[in-house]
Scaffold this motif. Structure first.
Motif, PDB file in Angstrom:
ATOM      1  N   PHE A   1      21.839  79.626  62.384  1.00  0.00           N
ATOM      2  CA  PHE A   1      20.700  80.533  62.485  1.00  0.00           C
ATOM      3  C   PHE A   1      19.465  79.807  61.951  1.00  0.00           C
ATOM      4  O   PHE A   1      19.531  79.142  60.905  1.00  0.00           O
ATOM      5  CB  PHE A   1      20.938  81.814  61.693  1.00  0.00           C
ATOM      6  N   GLN A   2      18.353  79.918  62.660  1.00  0.00           N
ATOM      7  CA  GLN A   2      17.135  79.205  62.283  1.00  0.00           C
ATOM      8  C   GLN A   2      16.380  79.893  61.151  1.00  0.00           C
ATOM      9  O   GLN A   2      15.579  79.269  60.463  1.00  0.00           O
ATOM     10  CB  GLN A   2      16.214  79.058  63.508  1.00  0.00           C
ATOM     11  N   GLN A   3      16.618  81.175  60.931  1.00  0.00           N
ATOM     12  CA  GLN A   3      15.980  81.910  59.850  1.00  0.00           C
ATOM     13  C   GLN A   3      16.865  83.100  59.486  1.00  0.00           C
ATOM     14  O   GLN A   3      17.868  83.346  60.144  1.00  0.00           O
ATOM     15  CB  GLN A   3      14.584  82.392  60.247  1.00  0.00           C
ATOM     16  N   TRP A   4      16.476  83.805  58.416  1.00  0.00           N
ATOM     17  CA  TRP A   4      17.223  85.004  58.043  1.00  0.00           C
ATOM     18  C   TRP A   4      16.529  86.211  58.647  1.00  0.00           C
ATOM     19  O   TRP A   4      15.297  86.336  58.604  1.00  0.00           O
ATOM     20  CB  TRP A   4      17.288  85.154  56.524  1.00  0.00           C
ATOM     21  N   SER A   5      17.294  87.110  59.216  1.00  0.00           N
ATOM     22  CA  SER A   5      16.729  88.321  59.792  1.00  0.00           C
ATOM     23  C   SER A   5      17.759  89.440  59.702  1.00  0.00           C
ATOM     24  O   SER A   5      18.942  89.191  59.486  1.00  0.00           O
ATOM     25  CB  SER A   5      16.325  88.103  61.259  1.00  0.00           C
ATOM     26  N   TYR A   6      17.289  90.666  59.856  1.00  0.00           N
ATOM     27  CA  TYR A   6      18.211  91.796  59.848  1.00  0.00           C
ATOM     28  C   TYR A   6      17.866  92.768  60.969  1.00  0.00           C
ATOM     29  O   TYR A   6      16.738  92.794  61.471  1.00  0.00           O
ATOM     30  CB  TYR A   6      18.197  92.511  58.495  1.00  0.00           C
ATOM     31  N   LYS A   7      18.864  93.558  61.355  1.00  0.00           N
ATOM     32  CA  LYS A   7      18.668  94.546  62.411  1.00  0.00           C
ATOM     33  C   LYS A   7      19.478  95.795  62.080  1.00  0.00           C
ATOM     34  O   LYS A   7      20.674  95.700  61.754  1.00  0.00           O
ATOM     35  CB  LYS A   7      19.111  93.992  63.771  1.00  0.00           C
ATOM     36  N   VAL A   8      18.818  96.937  62.166  1.00  0.00           N
ATOM     37  CA  VAL A   8      19.489  98.221  61.984  1.00  0.00           C
ATOM     38  C   VAL A   8      19.922  98.715  63.354  1.00  0.00           C
ATOM     39  O   VAL A   8      19.092  98.968  64.236  1.00  0.00           O
ATOM     40  CB  VAL A   8      18.557  99.246  61.308  1.00  0.00           C
ATOM     41  N   LEU A   9      21.210  98.851  63.563  1.00  0.00           N
ATOM     42  CA  LEU A   9      21.757  99.288  64.846  1.00  0.00           C
ATOM     43  C   LEU A   9      21.793 100.815  64.906  1.00  0.00           C
ATOM     44  O   LEU A   9      22.220 101.467  63.961  1.00  0.00           O
ATOM     45  CB  LEU A   9      23.165  98.724  65.036  1.00  0.00           C
ATOM     46  N   THR A  10      21.352 101.356  66.015  1.00  0.00           N
ATOM     47  CA  THR A  10      21.329 102.809  66.178  1.00  0.00           C
ATOM     48  C   THR A  10      22.694 103.322  66.631  1.00  0.00           C
ATOM     49  O   THR A  10      23.533 102.561  67.140  1.00  0.00           O
ATOM     50  CB  THR A  10      20.268 103.215  67.208  1.00  0.00           C
ATOM     51  N   ALA A  11      22.885 104.615  66.479  1.00  0.00           N
ATOM     52  CA  ALA A  11      24.145 105.224  66.915  1.00  0.00           C
ATOM     53  C   ALA A  11      24.316 105.114  68.424  1.00  0.00           C
ATOM     54  O   ALA A  11      25.438 104.969  68.926  1.00  0.00           O
ATOM     55  CB  ALA A  11      24.190 106.683  66.474  1.00  0.00           C
ATOM     56  N   ASP A  12      23.191 105.172  69.184  1.00  0.00           N
ATOM     57  CA  ASP A  12      23.270 105.049  70.639  1.00  0.00           C
ATOM     58  C   ASP A  12      23.787 103.673  71.051  1.00  0.00           C
ATOM     59  O   ASP A  12      24.554 103.552  72.024  1.00  0.00           O
ATOM     60  CB  ASP A  12      21.900 105.290  71.270  1.00  0.00           C
ATOM     61  N   GLN A  13      23.360 102.613  70.333  1.00  0.00           N
ATOM     62  CA  GLN A  13      23.826 101.276  70.659  1.00  0.00           C
ATOM     63  C   GLN A  13      25.337 101.143  70.466  1.00  0.00           C
ATOM     64  O   GLN A  13      25.984 100.346  71.148  1.00  0.00           O
ATOM     65  CB  GLN A  13      23.106 100.237  69.796  1.00  0.00           C
ATOM     66  N   ILE A  14      25.876 101.920  69.558  1.00  0.00           N
ATOM     67  CA  ILE A  14      27.311 101.872  69.305  1.00  0.00           C
ATOM     68  C   ILE A  14      28.067 102.790  70.254  1.00  0.00           C
ATOM     69  O   ILE A  14      29.056 102.401  70.890  1.00  0.00           O
ATOM     70  CB  ILE A  14      27.613 102.256  67.847  1.00  0.00           C
ATOM     71  N   ASN A  15      27.593 104.029  70.398  1.00  0.00           N
ATOM     72  CA  ASN A  15      28.313 105.033  71.195  1.00  0.00           C
ATOM     73  C   ASN A  15      28.292 104.730  72.690  1.00  0.00           C
ATOM     74  O   ASN A  15      29.223 105.104  73.417  1.00  0.00           O
ATOM     75  CB  ASN A  15      27.722 106.421  70.940  1.00  0.00           C
ATOM     76  N   GLN A  16      27.225 104.061  73.155  1.00  0.00           N
ATOM     77  CA  GLN A  16      27.115 103.759  74.576  1.00  0.00           C
ATOM     78  C   GLN A  16      27.833 102.481  74.985  1.00  0.00           C
ATOM     79  O   GLN A  16      27.864 102.134  76.166  1.00  0.00           O
ATOM     80  CB  GLN A  16      25.635 103.674  74.980  1.00  0.00           C
ATOM     81  N   ASN A  17      28.396 101.782  74.015  1.00  0.00           N
ATOM     82  CA  ASN A  17      29.117 100.556  74.324  1.00  0.00           C
ATOM     83  C   ASN A  17      30.563 100.905  74.688  1.00  0.00           C
ATOM     84  O   ASN A  17      31.345 101.345  73.845  1.00  0.00           O
ATOM     85  CB  ASN A  17      29.084  99.611  73.105  1.00  0.00           C
TER      86      ASN A  17
END
Length: 240
Positions: free
Chosen positions: A131-147
């Motif tokens: 990884f070129q830098q540190w980053s974070y992402k908050v995943l939504t419930a839709d991103q999980i439920n629609q997978n």
């Protein structure tokens, strides 16, 4: 006059040589061996708390980077799911030790949003940053439920080694996409959610007693080796 100039040039050359030697020695001293820590943890389900948790981690990474400028920095990725998180950190052994100590102190605070945590994998002597830098992402419930890959996942009893390998394999798929893209991991995951690890798999790791918590890992890391002083000693009476 020429003799004096020759002596001055010789002295200057010697000084430059010593300076170069010292510079190379200092560069060798600051060279560090990269390590990669993969950690899973349980988090509150409230979306506001998860956003606050991401900002809190970001502040911690920034502080550690400023406090320890010598050597390599910190890179990696923090993915905050609705019920758990997956954190990958690349840094020197010393910085990872500092991070785990700060994490332990953060968990001991009354307002801590981070619950149970487990060290899933520690990769020593990493050849290069993934990884070129540190980053974070908050995943939504839709991103999980629609997978569909997540909803059709069947719960199967597997060994802890198998589950960890599944998590690392999925991360390597993401790393391969990062090598050919200039986008941050969060943007890639928005377009390719199939690269995400299923939360059910991460939650399996939280339930495994074989994995150490950050506190247990630090305790083992700082504990001296138990060496048997009788090892290698020969009782001469056994020969008679």
């Amino acid at each position: 006059m020429e003799k004096m100039e020759a002596e001055e040039a010789k002295e200057e050359t010697g000084t430059s040589f010593l300076y170069q030697m010292r510079k190379e020695k200092m560069e060798e001293d600051v060279k560090v061996v990269l390590q990669q820590l993969t950690m899973v943890a349980q988090v509150p389900s409230d979306a506001a708390d998860r956003t606050e948790l991401g900002a809190r981690y970001e502040n911690l990474i920034t502080q550690l980077t400023k406090q320890h400028r010598l050597g390599c920095g910190i890179t990696g990725l923090l993915l905050i799911y609705p019920t758990c998180l997956l954190h990958i950190i690349e840094a020197s052994e010393y910085l990872l030790d500092c991070f785990l100590n700060e994490l332990r102190a953060m968990q001991e605070q009354p307002d801590c949003k981070l619950l149970e945590a487990k060290v899933a994998f520690m990769w020593h002597s990493l050849e290069g940053r993934q990884f070129q830098q540190w980053s974070y992402k908050v995943l939504t419930a839709d991103q999980i439920n629609q997978n569909l890959l997540f909803t059709t996942l069947e719960k199967v009893e597997e060994s802890v080694e198998t589950v960890v390998c599944r998590v690392l394999t999925q991360l390597q798929e993401l790393v391969m996409h990062l090598k050919t893209s200039k986008e941050l991991p969060g943007a890639i995951l928005d377009n390719k959610p199939e690269l995400l690890n299923p939360p059910a798999v991460l939650e399996q790791l939280l339930d495994r007693d074989e994995l150490l918590s950050p506190q247990q890992y630090l305790q083992m890391y700082h504990s001296p080796l138990n060496i048997c002083i009788d090892f290698g000693q020969v009782n001469l009476r056994s020969f008679f």
